[in-house]
Design an enzyme around this catalytic site. Structure first.
Site, PDB file in Angstrom:
ATOM      1  N   ASP A  78      52.787  32.121  -7.164  1.00 19.13           N
ATOM      2  CA  ASP A  78      53.864  32.779  -7.119  1.00 19.13           C
ATOM      3  C   ASP A  78      53.911  33.893  -6.108  1.00 19.13           C
ATOM      4  O   ASP A  78      52.603  34.349  -5.714  1.00 19.13           O
ATOM      5  CB  ASP A  78      54.463  33.178  -8.430  1.00 19.13           C
ATOM      6  N   GLU A 143      52.041  35.766 -11.767  1.00 17.36           N
ATOM      7  CA  GLU A 143      51.103  36.689 -11.583  1.00 17.36           C
ATOM      8  C   GLU A 143      52.019  38.019 -11.250  1.00 17.36           C
ATOM      9  O   GLU A 143      51.765  39.118 -11.740  1.00 17.36           O
ATOM     10  CB  GLU A 143      50.026  36.625 -10.725  1.00 17.36           C
TER      11      GLU A 143
HETATM   12 ZN   LIG Z   1      48.143  38.594  -6.035  1.00 10.50          ZN
END
Ligand SMILES: [Zn+2]
Length: 395
Positions: A78, A143
């Site tokens: 992501d 994340e």
């Molecule tokens: Zn990162």
């Protein structure tokens, strides 16, 4: 050099960048990865996790081999939003190459490192055949977001399946300027604190009839921001406090308010925990406002405790590979923001090494093509030496 590799890390980086995977959107990244990993012999598990108040997230766990030791690479596909799209001089999701640089959101943080590891595994497998153990990838799509339905849940899922990790390399960007400058062997902890002082509202002309919470809050913040938490340690810079907001919400100029709230972020070394910091902050509140400071409320949200994987076999292995490829001896650092290594450290030794982070989260994010190639070779050496050592020690 890249054309000698069985799998081209540059083309794979481009393919990943062309998937618009702004958290929580997966954007096609996992299809790209599964498409690269399955032909190499990896068994892929796509793992979707949900929780209340957070978006569903798709993640990927891939493993080749059944035996021990299991060497794991962890990373995320992501990316943060493009931000001011108009300011970009390239398509943020175009994966364009200009002047030996690969541009795009996620080029540095950290799609190219994921691609480099897949290419490194392919190169290792082609040369050495199946490992005497296992190689795995733990790839999250959460994340840059709340990190609720990502690495943490994948690790819990893996533990339920009996998956054991023996060492983990996280591919976050770790070098500030030049590839190979820094390996991260820990991270500072981070807490967000919300401090509210309640007083008695009053007329500014009659302050003795009121109890002004703004003055109290300022006095407490002054103590918290001027008395150092520590002087740093061998592997950590000094802990720090940054006030991000002082909020009174008072439009009147002749009224002192009833409440005042400040928000501050503490980034701390392994000398502290979120619990010891609560004691430290409360101690300062008492010192400034007196023992009976009952009109003070302190809320603390933990982002992650500080941790350190002391220098040892894993950091030596990565340092050695970095030195062989770049000629540089990396510093063992702990600076920067938090990363998913904070979850992994509860399962196995973990260290972080990836690309140069200079342009991450910025407009016109890019990475040098030569760095992707060099990182692939570093990762390949890490894998090769890891299994060479574990084979020799099991003989
Ligand atoms: Zn990162």
């Amino acid at each position: 050099m890249t054309d000698q590799l069985p799998l081209d890390p540059i083309a794979l980086s481009q393919a990943l960048i062309r998937c618009p995977s702004v958290t929580p959107v997966e954007g096609g990244t996992l299809d790209v990865l599964v498409g690269a990993l399955e032909p190499l012999g990896f068994t892929c598990h796509r793992l979707k996790f949900s929780a209340e108040d957070t978006p569903d997230i798709e993640n990927l766990y891939a493993r080749i081999g059944n035996g021990e030791p299991n060497f794991c690479f962890a990373g995320h596909v992501d990316v943060v939003p493009v931000g001011s799209g108009a300011a970009w001089t390239v398509d943020p999701f175009g994966g364009e190459i200009k002047q030996d640089r690969l541009f795009g959101r996620g080029a540095a943080d950290m799609k190219s490192a994921v691609a480099a590891f897949v290419a490194a595994a392919a190169a290792y497998l082609e040369k050495n055949g199946p490992p005497a153990g296992s190689i795995s990838l733990l790839i999250t799509g959460d994340e840059e977001g709340p990190a609720v339905n990502g690495t943490k849940k994948m690790l819990e899922w893996a533990a339920e399946q009996g998956e054991v990790f023996d060492a983990c390399l996280v591919g976050e960007p770790t070098s500030p300027e030049t590839l190979g400058e820094m390996i991260k062997i820990g991270r500072r902890g981070s807490i967000i604190c919300r401090l509210t002082v309640t007083g008695i509202q009053g007329h500014t002309a009659y302050p003795h009839l009121a109890d002004n919470p703004v003055h109290k809050l300022i006095a407490v913040l002054n103590a918290l921001t001027t008395i150092p938490l520590d002087q740093g340690t061998q592997h950590f810079q000094p802990s720090s406090i940054a006030v991000t907001s002082v909020d009174v919400g008072n439009a009147a100029t002749n009224v002192t308010p009833e409440k005042a709230t400040a928000v501050f972020n503490v980034r701390y070394s392994d000398l502290h925990t979120s619990a010891s910091l609560r004691d430290w902050i409360e101690g300062h509140i008492r010192a400034v406002l007196g023992e009976n400071a009952t009109d003070v409320e302190l809320e603390i949200d933990l982002t992650g405790e500080s941790f350190l994987t002391p220098p040892g076999p894993l950091s030596d292995l990565i340092s050695g590979a970095v030195e062989t490829v770049t000629g540089r001896t990396p510093e063992l650092g702990t600076a920067g923001g938090t990363s998913d290594a904070r979850f992994i450290k509860d399962y196995c030794p973990v260290a972080e090494f990836g690309l140069v982070g200079r342009t991450m989260h910025k407009v016109d994010e890019f990475v040098d093509i030569a760095d992707i190639t060099a990182l692939t070779e570093i990762y390949r050496l890490v894998i090769e030496r890891y299994f060479a050592v574990s084979e020799a020690s099991s003989r």
